[in-house]
Design a protein around this motif. Structure first.
Motif, mmCIF file in Angstrom:
data_model
loop_
_atom_site.group_PDB
_atom_site.id
_atom_site.type_symbol
_atom_site.label_atom_id
_atom_site.label_comp_id
_atom_site.label_asym_id
_atom_site.label_seq_id
_atom_site.Cartn_x
_atom_site.Cartn_y
_atom_site.Cartn_z
ATOM 1 N N ARG A 153 34.988 48.831 27.657
ATOM 2 C CA ARG A 153 33.952 48.113 28.391
ATOM 3 C C ARG A 153 32.921 49.136 28.849
ATOM 4 O O ARG A 153 33.260 50.127 29.500
ATOM 5 N N VAL A 154 31.672 48.879 28.543
ATOM 6 C CA VAL A 154 30.592 49.817 28.812
ATOM 7 C C VAL A 154 29.395 49.063 29.379
ATOM 8 O O VAL A 154 29.365 47.826 29.387
ATOM 9 N N LEU A 155 28.420 49.819 29.849
ATOM 10 C CA LEU A 155 27.112 49.274 30.179
ATOM 11 C C LEU A 155 26.138 49.689 29.090
ATOM 12 O O LEU A 155 26.142 50.849 28.660
ATOM 13 N N LEU A 156 25.319 48.751 28.635
ATOM 14 C CA LEU A 156 24.312 49.045 27.610
ATOM 15 C C LEU A 156 22.938 49.048 28.276
ATOM 16 O O LEU A 156 22.526 48.038 28.853
ATOM 17 N N LYS A 157 22.263 50.192 28.221
ATOM 18 C CA LYS A 157 20.934 50.328 28.825
ATOM 19 C C LYS A 157 19.882 50.337 27.721
ATOM 20 O O LYS A 157 19.860 51.243 26.884
ATOM 21 N N HIS A 158 19.037 49.299 27.722
ATOM 22 C CA HIS A 158 17.963 49.174 26.737
ATOM 23 C C HIS A 158 16.651 49.019 27.478
ATOM 24 O O HIS A 158 16.477 48.063 28.231
ATOM 25 N N THR A 159 15.736 49.949 27.298
ATOM 26 C CA THR A 159 14.491 50.046 28.076
ATOM 27 C C THR A 159 14.828 49.928 29.559
ATOM 28 O O THR A 159 15.563 50.748 30.085
ATOM 29 N N THR A 160 14.349 48.878 30.243
ATOM 30 C CA THR A 160 14.621 48.739 31.676
ATOM 31 C C THR A 160 15.759 47.768 31.962
ATOM 32 O O THR A 160 16.007 47.436 33.118
ATOM 33 N N ARG A 161 16.444 47.314 30.942
ATOM 34 C CA ARG A 161 17.501 46.309 31.104
ATOM 35 C C ARG A 161 18.875 46.941 30.916
ATOM 36 O O ARG A 161 19.091 47.710 29.969
ATOM 37 N N THR A 162 19.810 46.636 31.801
ATOM 38 C CA THR A 162 21.181 47.117 31.696
ATOM 39 C C THR A 162 22.128 45.917 31.743
ATOM 40 O O THR A 162 22.067 45.110 32.677
ATOM 41 N N VAL A 163 22.990 45.801 30.718
ATOM 42 C CA VAL A 163 23.923 44.679 30.635
ATOM 43 C C VAL A 163 25.318 45.209 30.329
ATOM 44 O O VAL A 163 25.490 46.321 29.825
ATOM 45 N N LYS A 164 26.322 44.395 30.643
ATOM 46 C CA LYS A 164 27.698 44.733 30.298
ATOM 47 C C LYS A 164 27.926 44.482 28.810
ATOM 48 O O LYS A 164 27.325 43.589 28.219
ATOM 49 N N ALA A 165 28.814 45.286 28.219
ATOM 50 C CA ALA A 165 29.107 45.136 26.791
ATOM 51 C C ALA A 165 30.537 45.572 26.514
ATOM 52 O O ALA A 165 31.136 46.336 27.291
ATOM 53 N N ILE A 166 31.077 45.090 25.406
ATOM 54 C CA ILE A 166 32.397 45.486 24.927
ATOM 55 C C ILE A 166 32.256 46.032 23.510
ATOM 56 O O ILE A 166 31.517 45.474 22.683
ATOM 57 N N VAL A 167 32.945 47.120 23.228
ATOM 58 C CA VAL A 167 32.976 47.671 21.865
ATOM 59 C C VAL A 167 33.955 46.819 21.057
ATOM 60 O O VAL A 167 35.176 46.897 21.236
ATOM 61 N N LYS A 168 33.419 45.991 20.170
ATOM 62 C CA LYS A 168 34.254 45.080 19.393
ATOM 63 C C LYS A 168 34.854 45.748 18.163
ATOM 64 O O LYS A 168 35.953 45.402 17.728
ATOM 65 N N ASP A 169 34.125 46.721 17.587
ATOM 66 C CA ASP A 169 34.624 47.348 16.352
ATOM 67 C C ASP A 169 33.903 48.673 16.147
ATOM 68 O O ASP A 169 32.767 48.868 16.616
ATOM 69 N N ILE A 170 34.584 49.601 15.487
ATOM 70 C CA ILE A 170 33.973 50.853 15.024
ATOM 71 C C ILE A 170 34.248 50.916 13.523
ATOM 72 O O ILE A 170 35.275 51.440 13.085
ATOM 73 N N PRO A 171 33.360 50.332 12.700
ATOM 74 C CA PRO A 171 33.641 50.198 11.271
ATOM 75 C C PRO A 171 33.765 51.515 10.519
ATOM 76 O O PRO A 171 34.527 51.602 9.546
ATOM 77 N N SER A 172 33.003 52.564 10.947
ATOM 78 C CA SER A 172 33.021 53.791 10.156
ATOM 79 C C SER A 172 32.527 54.967 10.984
ATOM 80 O O SER A 172 31.856 54.803 12.000
ATOM 81 N N ARG A 173 32.896 56.153 10.523
ATOM 82 C CA ARG A 173 32.388 57.402 11.082
ATOM 83 C C ARG A 173 31.749 58.201 9.967
ATOM 84 O O ARG A 173 32.292 58.303 8.867
ATOM 85 N N LEU A 174 30.574 58.771 10.229
ATOM 86 C CA LEU A 174 29.815 59.480 9.202
ATOM 87 C C LEU A 174 30.207 60.952 9.169
ATOM 88 O O LEU A 174 30.285 61.615 10.212
ATOM 89 N N THR A 175 30.467 61.453 7.972
ATOM 90 C CA THR A 175 30.658 62.884 7.765
ATOM 91 C C THR A 175 29.327 63.461 7.321
ATOM 92 O O THR A 175 28.882 63.227 6.186
#
Length: 445
Positions: A340-362
């Motif tokens: 569970r995290v807070l997502l800050k976009h421009t002047t807006r901050t909302v609660k969020a959940i990390v639903k998936d991490i599909p891949s990691r880049l090498t």
């Protein structure tokens, strides 16, 4: 009223430097500052004293950017060192970023707002894995211009074939990443060849010096090129009799142009209105452009608050609560599915959940590691987020300002992750914002 558009009295270029350890990034920046006469006398004296203390006879210009004592003692750059300087042709903000692989997050920080990246290569070593990594980060962050500075040419006898081979290899690799513009310059940062003044040792090179290119590379100066985005920072309601009916929405235009009489949409609510007036520095104006800070007045009495986004009615982004993005994890603690995290976009901050991490880049070979389960510090990967409230995100490819966001630890406010939004899930966005539901811990999803 003012009606003319003058986006910049003097152009500003933000650029970042990157390269492998000991390629000479800090020396290049120091030489750039020194030879362009952008170093104050007391700064130079401090560098000379520090250099003598280390047993060096000549001033070590790298110390102009490696300002932290811990960094000087190790002889490396750890943090991002920002410097501001100007020439008669342009103003500059430069970020000297670390070369170590474990500080990839610092390069992301330094290059996130850059319009140009200077990637250094040691002429003796050529293109190495870290060079490719830095080129990949520049491409990922959509940095529009890249300078390949082939350094230490004095140690390879200023040989043109050495430079040509490195430039050809790097340019081909950058093109495969989609980097639109690469300029290669052979230099010796230590001796000053082709940094500010042309080299007397490389008459075979007829291109610009590093500073000449920095002064002449085109930067985006036309504010009408991008759609207007106005994040509301503050609602102004003066409590005085003469301004009893005044309601203004203050903020900084992130992109584009807004004009009096223009039809706009307030997001994420979707309510529409018309711009009744624009106030700037105490005066009424007819037009405002990025990055001006202004106050907008609307013809309708709408419920607008901090965090809302005002955009032209035509072409406004569709609010969504499902976000797919590429991120660079910058915190020491991992980011995991279910966090569970807070997502800050421009002047807006909302609660969020990390639903998936599909891949990691090498970054070394640009391969994808599927379903890693978590991202550690400096990792770059794809994440899927579900937010408690709808967001008006642009794709990062369309807008680096309104397509980026931060993930923040709700417990202590630590910045966890820097994100670059991709396309929102079409099915979710097309249906409009969904009604929030509360989970068992009171988070609305």
């Amino acid at each position: 009223m003012s009606t003319s558009i003058d986006p910049a009295a003097t152009s500003l270029l933000r650029f970042a430097t990157a390269g492998s350890v000991d390629d000479g990034k800090s020396t290049l920046v120091g030489r750039l500052l020194h030879d362009s006469k952008s170093v104050l006398a007391d700064q130079l004296e401090a560098v000379e004293r520090a250099s003598l203390g280390r047993g060096q006879q000549a001033p070590d210009l790298a110390l102009l950017t490696d300002g932290l004592r811990a960094e000087r003692e190790q002889g490396i750059t750890i943090d991002v060192a920002y410097r501001y300087f100007a020439t008669p042709r342009r103003r500059f903000v430069l970020a000297d970023t670390p070369g170590h692989v474990q500080y990839t997050r610092n390069m992301v920080t330094g290059a996130s707002t850059a319009e140009l990246a200077v990637v250094l290569v040691d002429a003796r070593n050529g293109v190495v894995e870290q060079t490719r990594r830095h080129a990949a980060v520049a491409a990922l962050l959509r940095v529009p211009h890249v300078v390949l500075a082939v350094n230490k040419m004095d140690l390879v006898d200023y040989a043109e074939p050495v430079f040509a081979a490195i430039a050809e290899e790097f340019t081909a690799y950058a093109a495969s990443l989609g980097v639109p513009d690469v300029t290669a310059v052979p230099i010796s940062a230590l001796a000053g060849d082709n940094v500010v003044t042309p080299s007397a040792h490389m008459d075979w090179y007829g291109g610009p010096t590093v500073l000449e290119h920095l002064e002449s590379v085109p930067v985006v100066a036309d504010p009408t090129g991008d759609p207007a985005r106005f994040p509301v920072q503050y609602v102004i309601r003066p409590q005085t009799p003469e301004h009893r009916d005044y309601r203004g929405y203050a903020g900084q235009l992130a992109s584009g142009v807004l004009r009096v009489g223009e039809d706009v949409t307030v997001l994420p609510s979707g309510r529409r209105s018309t711009i009744a007036g624009i106030d700037a520095l105490g005066s009424q104006v007819d037009v405002a452009w990025a990055p001006q800070s202004v106050t907008l007045r609307l013809t309708d009495d709408l419920d607008v608050s901090r965090g809302d986004l005002i955009a032209p009615a035509a072409g406004a982004p569709a609010p969504t609560r499902d976000v797919e993005a590429t991120v660079c994890h910058v915190a020491d603690r991992p980011l995991r599915v279910g966090d569970r995290v807070l997502l800050k976009h421009t002047t807006r901050t909302v609660k969020a959940i990390v639903k998936d991490i599909p891949s990691r880049l090498t970054l070394g070979d640009l391969s994808q590691h599927p379903a890693p389960g978590e991202l550690a510090a400096n990792d770059i990967g794809r994440v899927v987020l579900r937010t408690a409230e709808p967001l008006a995100l642009d794709a990062y490819a369309d807008s680096r300002r309104t397509g980026s966001f931060l993930l923040v630890d709700p417990a202590d406010g630590t910045t966890l992750t820097a994100g670059m939004a991709g396309e929102a899930f079409a099915a979710k966005a097309a249906g409009g914002p969904a009604e929030p539901v509360a989970d068992d811990e009171g988070w609305d999803f």
